[in-house]
Design an enzyme around this catalytic site. Structure first.
Site, mmCIF file in Angstrom:
data_model
loop_
_atom_site.group_PDB
_atom_site.id
_atom_site.type_symbol
_atom_site.label_atom_id
_atom_site.label_comp_id
_atom_site.label_asym_id
_atom_site.label_seq_id
_atom_site.Cartn_x
_atom_site.Cartn_y
_atom_site.Cartn_z
ATOM 1 N N ASN A 1 37.266 26.255 19.709
ATOM 2 C CA ASN A 1 35.964 26.810 20.089
ATOM 3 C C ASN A 1 35.910 28.235 19.554
ATOM 4 O O ASN A 1 36.529 29.136 20.111
ATOM 5 C CB ASN A 1 35.846 26.789 21.624
ATOM 6 C CG ASN A 1 34.621 27.526 22.120
ATOM 7 O OD1 ASN A 1 33.712 27.827 21.343
ATOM 8 N ND2 ASN A 1 34.582 27.814 23.409
ATOM 9 N N LYS B 1 33.447 30.230 19.471
ATOM 10 C CA LYS B 1 32.505 31.114 20.180
ATOM 11 C C LYS B 1 31.651 31.853 19.144
ATOM 12 O O LYS B 1 31.334 31.285 18.110
ATOM 13 C CB LYS B 1 33.266 32.046 21.122
ATOM 14 C CG LYS B 1 34.262 31.258 21.989
ATOM 15 C CD LYS B 1 34.871 32.054 23.075
ATOM 16 C CE LYS B 1 35.835 31.168 23.857
ATOM 17 N NZ LYS B 1 36.368 31.812 25.033
ATOM 18 N N HIS C 1 30.374 25.128 29.050
ATOM 19 C CA HIS C 1 31.396 26.178 28.952
ATOM 20 C C HIS C 1 31.060 27.288 29.943
ATOM 21 O O HIS C 1 29.897 27.629 30.140
ATOM 22 C CB HIS C 1 31.472 26.727 27.529
ATOM 23 C CG HIS C 1 32.671 27.585 27.325
ATOM 24 N ND1 HIS C 1 32.731 28.883 27.771
ATOM 25 C CD2 HIS C 1 33.872 27.315 26.771
ATOM 26 C CE1 HIS C 1 33.925 29.379 27.485
ATOM 27 N NE2 HIS C 1 34.640 28.452 26.880
ATOM 28 N N GLU D 1 31.217 30.372 29.755
ATOM 29 C CA GLU D 1 30.468 31.511 29.204
ATOM 30 C C GLU D 1 28.978 31.204 29.144
ATOM 31 O O GLU D 1 28.143 32.080 29.330
ATOM 32 C CB GLU D 1 31.031 31.887 27.828
ATOM 33 C CG GLU D 1 32.374 32.581 27.977
ATOM 34 C CD GLU D 1 33.312 32.465 26.799
ATOM 35 O OE1 GLU D 1 32.868 32.061 25.702
ATOM 36 O OE2 GLU D 1 34.512 32.769 26.983
ATOM 37 N N GLU E 1 39.168 24.309 32.259
ATOM 38 C CA GLU E 1 39.353 25.685 31.804
ATOM 39 C C GLU E 1 39.203 26.648 32.984
ATOM 40 O O GLU E 1 38.068 27.006 33.343
ATOM 41 C CB GLU E 1 38.305 26.051 30.748
ATOM 42 C CG GLU E 1 38.376 25.207 29.498
ATOM 43 C CD GLU E 1 37.785 25.961 28.299
ATOM 44 O OE1 GLU E 1 38.499 26.113 27.314
ATOM 45 O OE2 GLU E 1 36.634 26.400 28.385
ATOM 46 N N GLY F 1 40.581 33.810 27.626
ATOM 47 C CA GLY F 1 40.626 35.092 26.925
ATOM 48 C C GLY F 1 41.457 36.158 27.616
ATOM 49 O O GLY F 1 41.446 37.315 27.206
ATOM 50 N N SER G 1 43.487 30.591 27.207
ATOM 51 C CA SER G 1 44.668 31.287 26.677
ATOM 52 C C SER G 1 45.759 30.344 26.167
ATOM 53 O O SER G 1 46.945 30.675 26.222
ATOM 54 C CB SER G 1 45.242 32.267 27.708
ATOM 55 O OG SER G 1 44.300 33.289 27.977
#
Ligand code: PGA
Length: 253
Positions: free
Chosen positions: A12, A14, A100, A102, A170, A176, A214
């Protein structure tokens, strides 16, 4: 990993990648994959929308698949700036990430929106990579299974099958951050999701459940060694061809 299941390693990207670096990355991975037609893991790259068409062309017949990072629930219409699942399929994409964290955060997407997007993916013939995961507060408050169970219940459409849906667990706090749950914690959530999928989806026990957050070359092997982890959804570490390829190799067994 589940022995009978083909592992999936998805990148991904992003909001990263311009034509120069992005296409070089697709090409590097496609070139490697082309020399390994018998490679066990399925490889999916999810670059930004601006690079999808070129990425599909470059991936060619290498075996590397290309997916979108999001889609709208409608097939077409007055939705400025959005992209439909049909448009992704039309480009030659095979997958799309939905839900996701985000997007849930940045665009205030709730579970029902995510479910509609997963349905749209299925309508267009795409495989939905459906993301779910708990916040740090939920983890600390012992609410992880409750949270991911509810997300699965609300986000999983009736059209979901093991062939058209991949679950990505996730933990939001791991994305991250360089922090990952302990392997026991990963195992606990994946086992729980495996059971819930078995109840909620026909043949759901055979669906793939990825870990994301991560994941990197140094921890890919141990994460993939956890029971019921059928692959990885990789963010930052998918932007480096060598490292990402090492993670693919780790899934090759
Ligand atoms: P990360 O992102 O690997 O950079 O933590 C994973 C993801 O958000 O899918």
């Amino acid at each position: 990993m589940t022995p009978s299941v083909r592992p999936l390693i998805a990148g991904n990207w992003k909001m990263n990648g311009l034509k120069g670096d992005g296409l070089a990355l697709v090409k590097a991975l496609a070139d490697k994959a082309a020399t390994r037609p018998d490679l066990r893991p399925e490889i999916v790259l999810c670059p930004p929308a601006t690079l999808l068409a070129l990425a599909v062309q470059l991936a060619g017949s290498s075996g590397v698949k290309v997916g979108g990072q999001d889609c709208h629930a409608q097939a077409k219409g007055a939705h400025t700036g959005d992209i439909s699942a049909e448009m992704l399929a039309d480009l030659g994409c095979s997958h799309v990430i939905v839900g996701h964290s985000e997007r849930r955060e940045d665009h205030k997407e709730g579970n029902l929106t995510v479910r509609a997007k997963a349905e749209a993916a299925h309508r267009a013939g795409l495989t939905a990579i459906l993301c779910l995961g708990e916040s740090a507060e939920e983890r600390e408050g012992g609410k992880t299974l409750d949270r991911v169970g509810r997300q699965l219940d609300f986000c999983l459409p009736r059209s979901a099958t093991p062939a058209n849906t991949v679950i990505a667990y996730e933990p939001i706090w791991a994305i991250g951050s360089g922090r990952i749950p302990t392997l026991d914690e990963v195992a606990e959530v994946h086992k729980f999701l495996r059971g819930r999928l078995g109840e909620r989806m026909k043949d759901g026990a055979a669906a793939r459940i990825l870990y994301g957050g991560s994941a990197k070359p140094a921890n890919a092997g141990e994460l993939l060694g956890v029971k019921d982890v059928d692959g990885l959804l990789v963010g930052g570490a998918s932007l480096q061809a060598e490292g990402f390829w090492q993670m693919i190799e780790a899934a090759a067994g």
